[in-house]
Scaffold this motif. Structure first.
Motif, PDB file in Angstrom:
ATOM      1  N   VAL A 128       0.799  -1.096   0.013  1.00 51.55           N
ATOM      2  CA  VAL A 128      -0.066   0.037  -0.158  1.00 51.55           C
ATOM      3  C   VAL A 128       0.811   1.360   0.127  1.00 51.55           C
ATOM      4  O   VAL A 128       1.899   1.382   1.010  1.00 51.55           O
ATOM      5  CB  VAL A 128      -0.925   0.021   1.156  1.00 51.55           C
ATOM      6  CG1 VAL A 128      -1.549   1.303   1.233  1.00 51.55           C
ATOM      7  CG2 VAL A 128      -1.987  -1.028   1.219  1.00 51.55           C
ATOM      8  N   ALA A 129       0.578   2.146  -0.943  1.00 50.34           N
ATOM      9  CA  ALA A 129       1.449   3.477  -0.828  1.00 50.34           C
ATOM     10  C   ALA A 129       0.184   4.621  -0.645  1.00 50.34           C
ATOM     11  O   ALA A 129      -0.895   4.758  -1.106  1.00 50.34           O
ATOM     12  CB  ALA A 129       1.767   3.501  -2.395  1.00 50.34           C
ATOM     13  N   ASN A 130       0.515   5.496   0.291  1.00 54.25           N
ATOM     14  CA  ASN A 130      -0.175   6.667   0.645  1.00 54.25           C
ATOM     15  C   ASN A 130       0.323   7.902   0.024  1.00 54.25           C
ATOM     16  O   ASN A 130       1.667   8.025  -0.041  1.00 54.25           O
ATOM     17  CB  ASN A 130      -0.345   6.751   1.926  1.00 54.25           C
ATOM     18  CG  ASN A 130      -1.346   5.829   2.604  1.00 54.25           C
ATOM     19  OD1 ASN A 130      -2.406   6.319   2.853  1.00 54.25           O
ATOM     20  ND2 ASN A 130      -1.207   4.492   2.835  1.00 54.25           N
ATOM     21  N   SER A 131      -0.409   8.790  -0.222  1.00 51.45           N
ATOM     22  CA  SER A 131      -0.220  10.196  -0.806  1.00 51.45           C
ATOM     23  C   SER A 131      -0.603  11.198   0.510  1.00 51.45           C
ATOM     24  O   SER A 131      -1.941  10.812   1.056  1.00 51.45           O
ATOM     25  CB  SER A 131      -0.817  10.503  -1.965  1.00 51.45           C
ATOM     26  OG  SER A 131      -0.690  11.767  -2.278  1.00 51.45           O
ATOM     27  N   VAL A 132       0.148  12.212   0.832  1.00 56.39           N
ATOM     28  CA  VAL A 132      -0.433  13.287   1.720  1.00 56.39           C
ATOM     29  C   VAL A 132      -0.674  14.375   1.058  1.00 56.39           C
ATOM     30  O   VAL A 132      -0.773  15.411   1.848  1.00 56.39           O
ATOM     31  CB  VAL A 132       0.351  13.208   2.764  1.00 56.39           C
ATOM     32  CG1 VAL A 132       0.471  11.985   3.832  1.00 56.39           C
ATOM     33  CG2 VAL A 132       1.961  13.424   2.565  1.00 56.39           C
ATOM     34  N   ASP A 133      -0.279  14.611  -0.139  1.00 57.60           N
ATOM     35  CA  ASP A 133      -0.364  15.838  -0.980  1.00 57.60           C
ATOM     36  C   ASP A 133      -1.558  15.872  -2.062  1.00 57.60           C
ATOM     37  O   ASP A 133      -1.346  16.467  -3.144  1.00 57.60           O
ATOM     38  CB  ASP A 133       0.874  16.270  -1.306  1.00 57.60           C
ATOM     39  CG  ASP A 133       1.459  15.279  -2.076  1.00 57.60           C
ATOM     40  OD1 ASP A 133       0.924  14.353  -2.749  1.00 57.60           O
ATOM     41  OD2 ASP A 133       2.650  15.222  -2.487  1.00 57.60           O
ATOM     42  N   GLY A 134      -2.633  14.994  -1.728  1.00 56.58           N
ATOM     43  CA  GLY A 134      -3.718  14.961  -2.739  1.00 56.58           C
ATOM     44  C   GLY A 134      -3.229  14.280  -4.076  1.00 56.58           C
ATOM     45  O   GLY A 134      -3.966  14.662  -5.211  1.00 56.58           O
ATOM     46  N   GLY A 135      -2.308  13.497  -3.854  1.00 55.69           N
ATOM     47  CA  GLY A 135      -1.854  12.674  -5.159  1.00 55.69           C
ATOM     48  C   GLY A 135      -0.851  13.206  -5.866  1.00 55.69           C
ATOM     49  O   GLY A 135      -0.713  12.611  -7.080  1.00 55.69           O
ATOM     50  N   GLN A 136      -0.152  14.232  -5.629  1.00 49.56           N
ATOM     51  CA  GLN A 136       0.709  14.838  -6.350  1.00 49.56           C
ATOM     52  C   GLN A 136       2.168  13.743  -6.353  1.00 49.56           C
ATOM     53  O   GLN A 136       3.053  13.722  -7.200  1.00 49.56           O
ATOM     54  CB  GLN A 136       1.187  16.134  -5.840  1.00 49.56           C
ATOM     55  CG  GLN A 136      -0.077  17.217  -5.983  1.00 49.56           C
ATOM     56  CD  GLN A 136       0.656  18.572  -5.474  1.00 49.56           C
ATOM     57  OE1 GLN A 136       1.638  19.126  -6.158  1.00 49.56           O
ATOM     58  NE2 GLN A 136       0.003  18.988  -4.616  1.00 49.56           N
ATOM     59  N   SER A 137       2.088  12.958  -4.962  1.00 52.74           N
ATOM     60  CA  SER A 137       3.459  12.094  -5.047  1.00 52.74           C
ATOM     61  C   SER A 137       2.981  10.952  -3.966  1.00 52.74           C
ATOM     62  O   SER A 137       1.798  11.554  -3.354  1.00 52.74           O
ATOM     63  CB  SER A 137       4.560  12.888  -4.520  1.00 52.74           C
ATOM     64  OG  SER A 137       4.282  13.513  -2.960  1.00 52.74           O
ATOM     65  N   PHE A 138       3.698   9.999  -3.733  1.00 48.85           N
ATOM     66  CA  PHE A 138       3.502   9.085  -2.837  1.00 48.85           C
ATOM     67  C   PHE A 138       4.706   8.539  -2.207  1.00 48.85           C
ATOM     68  O   PHE A 138       5.679   8.693  -2.431  1.00 48.85           O
ATOM     69  CB  PHE A 138       3.007   7.680  -3.875  1.00 48.85           C
ATOM     70  CG  PHE A 138       1.544   7.991  -4.474  1.00 48.85           C
ATOM     71  CD1 PHE A 138       0.510   7.277  -3.704  1.00 48.85           C
ATOM     72  CD2 PHE A 138       1.587   8.526  -5.637  1.00 48.85           C
ATOM     73  CE1 PHE A 138      -0.911   7.462  -4.135  1.00 48.85           C
ATOM     74  CE2 PHE A 138       0.177   8.522  -6.202  1.00 48.85           C
ATOM     75  CZ  PHE A 138      -0.908   8.054  -5.445  1.00 48.85           C
TER      76      PHE A 138
END
Length: 209
Positions: A128-138
């Motif tokens: 599982v990879a999470n983004s914390v910037d709205g999907g700009q990076s993971f």
């Protein structure tokens, strides 16, 4: 309450999305998701995935050829009317990945689960990879299936869900050809998945995908 529909076209390996036009009973012109020159893995048994929260919609797919393709997401902030450029999910250090699945938190951050291998389709795991910037990076992916017996079924797609700090991945496992469905659960926003359980007792034995 706005319906958004996604599908894949096998002949062109294109992914499309359309949504109902407000105040009408008609769907809009389909939007092509993957750019020209990038073909998506599309089959009658697996393919792209879509997740949404409010007007934020993410589509995830894996490019072809499968052995060297990558996992990508595209984001919409207008309910699926338009989508931005692709963002790669899987880290470049990963040898192979496939079968991405996406969920969206109420804050608009995508959570992407995908299968990864050690190369040559060896040691399949769901990560599982999470983004914390709205999907700009993971962020770096976290293996979710590590505590399950055996390995994950390498030809079976999964589903990831997310709510607050809780995340879960539901997947089919392969314990010496016993292919039960399992779930891995995180309560710290995907930083770890300490709860891993067999959720069915069908004892389905099959020695191939």
């Amino acid at each position: 309450g706005q319906p958004v529909v996604m599908w894949g076209q096998n002949s062109t390996k294109k992914v499309f999305v359309t949504s109902l036009v407000g105040g009408t009973d008609q769907f809009g012109v389909p939007v092509e998701i993957n750019p020209n020159g990038v073909q998506a893995f599309i089959s009658n048994w697996a393919g792209p995935d879509m997740g949404a929260s409010g007007d934020t919609v993410f589509v995830a797919y894996h490019s072809t050829p499968e052995d060297v393709g990558k996992s990508y997401v595209h984001k919409s902030v207008d309910g699926g009317l338009t989508f931005g450029d692709s963002v790669r999910v899987d880290n470049p250090s990963i040898d192979q990945s496939r079968l991405p699945t996406v969920a969206v938190t109420p804050e608009g951050n995508p959570v992407v689960g995908f299968m990864k291998f050690e190369g040559n389709w060896i040691d399949p795991q769901y990560s599982v990879a999470n983004s914390v910037d709205g999907g700009q990076s993971f962020q770096a992916d976290v293996v979710a299936s590590e505590e399950a017996l055996g390995e994950v079924c390498d030809c079976c797609s999964a589903q990831v869900v997310a709510s607050g700090d809780k995340q879960a991945v539901v997947f089919r496992n392969n314990d010496d050809n016993l292919r039960d469905s399992w779930v891995s659960i995180s309560s710290d926003g995907g930083s770890s998945f300490p709860i891993v359980e067999d959720v069915d007792d069908n004892n389905w034995l099959i020695n191939s995908c």
